[in-house]
Structure formats: structure tokens, C-alpha cells
Write a protein that holds these residues in place. Structure first.
Motif, PDB file in Angstrom:
ATOM      1  N   ALA A   1      -3.956   0.532  -2.100  1.00  0.00           N
ATOM      2  CA  ALA A   1      -3.418  -0.817  -1.958  1.00  0.00           C
ATOM      3  C   ALA A   1      -3.603  -1.565  -3.267  1.00  0.00           C
ATOM      4  O   ALA A   1      -4.463  -1.221  -4.082  1.00  0.00           O
ATOM      5  N   LEU A   2      -2.786  -2.611  -3.455  1.00  0.00           N
ATOM      6  CA  LEU A   2      -2.765  -3.326  -4.728  1.00  0.00           C
ATOM      7  C   LEU A   2      -3.107  -4.799  -4.556  1.00  0.00           C
ATOM      8  O   LEU A   2      -2.588  -5.460  -3.658  1.00  0.00           O
ATOM      9  N   VAL A   3      -3.965  -5.305  -5.455  1.00  0.00           N
ATOM     10  CA  VAL A   3      -4.259  -6.739  -5.473  1.00  0.00           C
ATOM     11  C   VAL A   3      -3.088  -7.495  -6.096  1.00  0.00           C
ATOM     12  O   VAL A   3      -2.686  -8.551  -5.620  1.00  0.00           O
ATOM     13  N   THR A   4      -2.541  -6.969  -7.187  1.00  0.00           N
ATOM     14  CA  THR A   4      -1.324  -7.521  -7.788  1.00  0.00           C
ATOM     15  C   THR A   4      -0.273  -6.423  -7.811  1.00  0.00           C
ATOM     16  O   THR A   4      -0.606  -5.238  -7.829  1.00  0.00           O
ATOM     17  N   THR A   5       1.002  -6.818  -7.817  1.00  0.00           N
ATOM     18  CA  THR A   5       2.053  -5.795  -7.744  1.00  0.00           C
ATOM     19  C   THR A   5       2.896  -5.775  -9.015  1.00  0.00           C
ATOM     20  O   THR A   5       2.518  -5.194 -10.013  1.00  0.00           O
ATOM     21  N   HIS A   6       4.041  -6.436  -9.002  1.00  0.00           N
ATOM     22  CA  HIS A   6       4.982  -6.317 -10.113  1.00  0.00           C
ATOM     23  C   HIS A   6       4.792  -7.459 -11.104  1.00  0.00           C
ATOM     24  O   HIS A   6       5.581  -8.398 -11.166  1.00  0.00           O
ATOM     25  N   LEU A   7       3.712  -7.340 -11.888  1.00  0.00           N
ATOM     26  CA  LEU A   7       3.398  -8.336 -12.916  1.00  0.00           C
ATOM     27  C   LEU A   7       3.331  -7.657 -14.278  1.00  0.00           C
ATOM     28  O   LEU A   7       2.862  -6.512 -14.393  1.00  0.00           O
ATOM     29  N   PRO A   8       3.746  -8.354 -15.342  1.00  0.00           N
ATOM     30  CA  PRO A   8       3.479  -7.830 -16.687  1.00  0.00           C
ATOM     31  C   PRO A   8       1.972  -7.679 -16.883  1.00  0.00           C
ATOM     32  O   PRO A   8       1.181  -8.485 -16.373  1.00  0.00           O
TER      33      PRO A   8
ATOM     34  N   MET B   1      -6.545  -2.956  -8.818  1.00  0.00           N
ATOM     35  CA  MET B   1      -6.301  -4.323  -9.273  1.00  0.00           C
ATOM     36  C   MET B   1      -4.844  -4.552  -9.676  1.00  0.00           C
ATOM     37  O   MET B   1      -4.352  -5.673  -9.570  1.00  0.00           O
ATOM     38  N   TYR B   2      -4.167  -3.487 -10.143  1.00  0.00           N
ATOM     39  CA  TYR B   2      -2.781  -3.679 -10.583  1.00  0.00           C
ATOM     40  C   TYR B   2      -1.981  -2.394 -10.374  1.00  0.00           C
ATOM     41  O   TYR B   2      -2.525  -1.313 -10.152  1.00  0.00           O
ATOM     42  N   HIS B   3      -0.680  -2.534 -10.474  1.00  0.00           N
ATOM     43  CA  HIS B   3       0.290  -1.500 -10.117  1.00  0.00           C
ATOM     44  C   HIS B   3      -0.001  -0.153 -10.781  1.00  0.00           C
ATOM     45  O   HIS B   3      -0.160   0.876 -10.115  1.00  0.00           O
ATOM     46  N   ASP B   4      -0.067  -0.143 -12.116  1.00  0.00           N
ATOM     47  CA  ASP B   4      -0.193   1.125 -12.818  1.00  0.00           C
ATOM     48  C   ASP B   4      -1.640   1.587 -12.970  1.00  0.00           C
ATOM     49  O   ASP B   4      -1.905   2.565 -13.658  1.00  0.00           O
TER      50      ASP B   4
ATOM     51  N   MET C   1       0.846  -1.190   0.000  1.00  0.00           N
ATOM     52  CA  MET C   1       0.000   0.000   0.000  1.00  0.00           C
ATOM     53  C   MET C   1       0.880   1.237   0.000  1.00  0.00           C
ATOM     54  O   MET C   1       1.825   1.331   0.787  1.00  0.00           O
ATOM     55  N   LEU C   2       0.591   2.165  -0.890  1.00  0.00           N
ATOM     56  CA  LEU C   2       1.252   3.459  -0.862  1.00  0.00           C
ATOM     57  C   LEU C   2       0.268   4.502  -0.352  1.00  0.00           C
ATOM     58  O   LEU C   2      -0.942   4.410  -0.616  1.00  0.00           O
TER      59      LEU C   2
END
Length: 327
Positions: free
Chosen positions: A161-168, A264-267, A152-153
Motif C-alpha cells: 500500500a502507498l502513503v502517496t501515489t502519483h506525485l513528483p 511512502m511513495y509509488h516507486d 494497494m497492489l
């Protein structure tokens, strides 16, 4: 004031982490703070920066309970493998970085520290040292035997907060499962209650697809995974709003009575947060049995030793850790 000190790890010794610790020490803190670092590194970097910071000894059987005065910093001396030069990475110091993290994390588990605040590490140089390392979050999850953690940032007025983080991006949809979403939502809700003192957190949840799937015409993840999961959790009393279209969720009207956004995702979520608060944001690891916050930026090797850096993110990371520990 809390009776236990907080641990502060300066991260990569060639980066700006040591500079941040020293610059922050110019002012008194509301709670005792112990830098877990090489004393000689901090002394040399202070000289390079033209700072007069008194380095006070701390360590096992000698923990401070009162904050250091302005212009002083408690240090638990941790030996470098080789002298560090500002701006010049050296893989020989990879194990030193992990030793500082281990001391801080284990100290939190043992009840020595009330929480830990981390300055940036350089993942690449640690891996070059022959040590598999994917980041602070994963390292601390393993150290504390935590199966699931949540990134969480936060900045003033917004938490994401993020469900997924560093994924393509091509892998994100497959990673959004009911099980994963439920685990993340539970951790986010529980830590907002336990570590932020929010009695009934209101969480806005992003859809995965444009327009939250447009009723199934732009993707069915909202209908088949996200909404049913949120419904189950709402039945337990969680205040979860969504899934909402991400392009309109981040508006003042929606965020006015919101305690956190679950993206749901990082960006999907972090560009908005960093636009709002870059340089004054904090990275919080939820789900750990300890308090851990971090700055929101990297090692900035080109600025190490220059004095031309902003301590705003470290200040917010400290404030957040203090708040979480008090809660």
C-alpha cells in the motif's frame, strides 16, 4: 457462493478490456459475473477473436444469482456513442466508459453487486471528451463520497500500500505528514481486517529516506513524523513494524510473516511488487464502502483484437474481489 453478482467493467472499448472479459468467459466462474458493456461491442470483438461466447442478458429486475456456464457471459447492455474499433481511440465514447463505471459503482452502493472489477481505461481520451478525469480511484471516491482512499497492489505473497501515489518525487517529502500517514495506516489496517479477514494484520512500514534516515543523518522525517505516528497507533493495538530501510525490507526473511507493506511513495514499493508479480497482480482501492479491484496494466491498444494477451491479472483481480466480498 455469494447470492449477489459481481460487476465487471471492460474499460476503454478500443483497448484489451473487452478481449479480457471474453477470454475469461471461456471458463466458468465461482460466482455470477455481469459485464457492464455494449453487447454489440462484445459480439463484434468475439467475432474478431474467433471466440464463440454466448452473451446472456442481465439488468435491473433480471440479475443472475448463479454463475454463467463456461462459454457464456452475462451482459448489462450499455450503449456506445459510436462503434468502437480495436486499437483506435475515439473521444466520443468517453462518456460511455464513465457510464459503465457509474452503473457498477452505484450498483455496489445499492447492494445489487457484491463488488466490482475494472479493466483498464484510457485517461487521456476521456479528458479529450471534455470530462475531467484523473482515474478510477478518484472517480469512485467521488461517487461513493469517500474522503480518503488508499491504493494497494497485491500479488501472491505480497501486498504493498502507498502513503502517496502519483506525485513528483520532489513533492513526496512534504506530503508525508503525520495526519496523512495516520489516515492511510488506519484504512490499511481496517480493510485488512474487514475485507481480507486478517484478525491482527502485521504491517511493515518503510522509511522515507535511505537507511530509514540513518538516525537523522540522512533526513529527519523518520524521527519527527513517521516513528511518532507509528508509536501512537501501536498504543491502540496496531502491529506496525518500522520505519524500516526499504532496501532491506523486501527480503524473504522480513516478508515471511508480513500481511502488507506500507511504502511512502509509488516507486519505493511498486517496482518490487511488479518484479515479483507483473501480469499476475491486482490493484485494490482501500477505504471505499464497496469492494473494487482492478488489473495492474493499461489498455494495450496495439494488442486489442489480436488475441495475444494474458488474462492473469484479471484472474487475480477476480479472485481478490471474491475473497474480499466473502470476508
Amino acid at each position: 457462493m455469494l447470492s449477489r453478482p459481481f460487476a465487471l467493467t471492460p474499460g476503454e472499448p478500443a483497448g484489451i478490456g473487452p478481449d479480457l472479459c471474453l477470454l475469461q468467459a471461456r471458463q466458468a466462474q465461482p460466482h455470477a459475473l455481469v459485464a457492464i458493456a455494449s453487447r454489440s461491442l462484445l459480439a463484434e470483438r468475439a467475432k474478431q477473436l474467433g471466440l464463440r461466447i454466448e452473451l446472456l442478458a442481465a439488468g435491473p429486475n433480471h440479475w443472475p444469482t448463479e454463475p454463467a456456464p463456461a462459454g457464456a457471459l452475462y451482459v448489462w447492455d450499455t450503449a456506445l456513442a459510436t462503434p468502437a474499433v480495436a486499437g483506435q481511440l475515439d473521444a466520443r465514447n468517453g462518456r460511455y466508459v464513465l457510464e459503465t463505471l457509474t452503473r457498477a459503482g452505484q450498483g455496489c452502493l445499492d447492494g445489487v453487486f457484491a463488488g466490482m472489477i475494472t479493466a483498464p481505461v484510457h485517461k487521456g481520451v476521456i479528458n479529450e471528451a471534455g470530462i475531467p478525469f484523473s482515474g478510477h480511484t478518484e472517480f469512485l471516491a467521488e461517487l461513493t463520497h469517500t474522503e480518503q482512499v488508499v491504493m494497494m497492489l497485491a500479488t501472491r505473497g505480497l501486498r504493498v500500500a502507498l502513503v502517496t501515489t502519483h506525485l513528483p518525487l520532489k513533492d513526496v517529502a512534504a506530503a508525508i505528514t503525520a495526519e496523512r500517514l495516520e489516515r492511510v495506516a488506519r484504512i490499511l489496517h481496517a480493510d485488512l481486517v474487514d475485507k481480507f479477514g486478517i484478525t491482527q494484520p502485521r504491517i511493515l512500514v518503510c522509511g522515507l529516506n535511505p537507511h530509514a534516515g540513518e538516525g537523522g543523518h540522512l533526513g529527519r522525517e523518520e524521527l519527527e513524523i513517521i516513528e511518532p505516528t507509528l508509536q501512537r497507533l501501536r498504543a491502540e493495538g496496531m502491529n506496525l513494524v518500522g520505519p524500516l530501510p526499504a532496501d532491506t525490507l523486501f527480503t524473504p526473511k522480513n516478508l515471511e510473516h508480513c500481511d502488507a507493506v506500507l511504502a511512502m511513495y509509488h516507486d519505493q514499493g511498486l517496482p518490487v511488487l511488479k518484479y515479483k508479480g507483473f501480469g499476475a497482480a491486482v490493484n485494490v482501492t482501500l477505504g471505499l464502502p464497496i469492494v473494487r479491484t482492478s488489473v495492474d496494466h493499461g489498455t494495450a491498444l496495439d494488442l486489442a483484437g489480436s488475441g495475444n494477451i494474458d488474462t492473469g491479472s484479471l484472474q487475480v483481480a477476480l479472485e481478490t474481489a471474491f475473497q474480499m466480498a466473502r470476508s
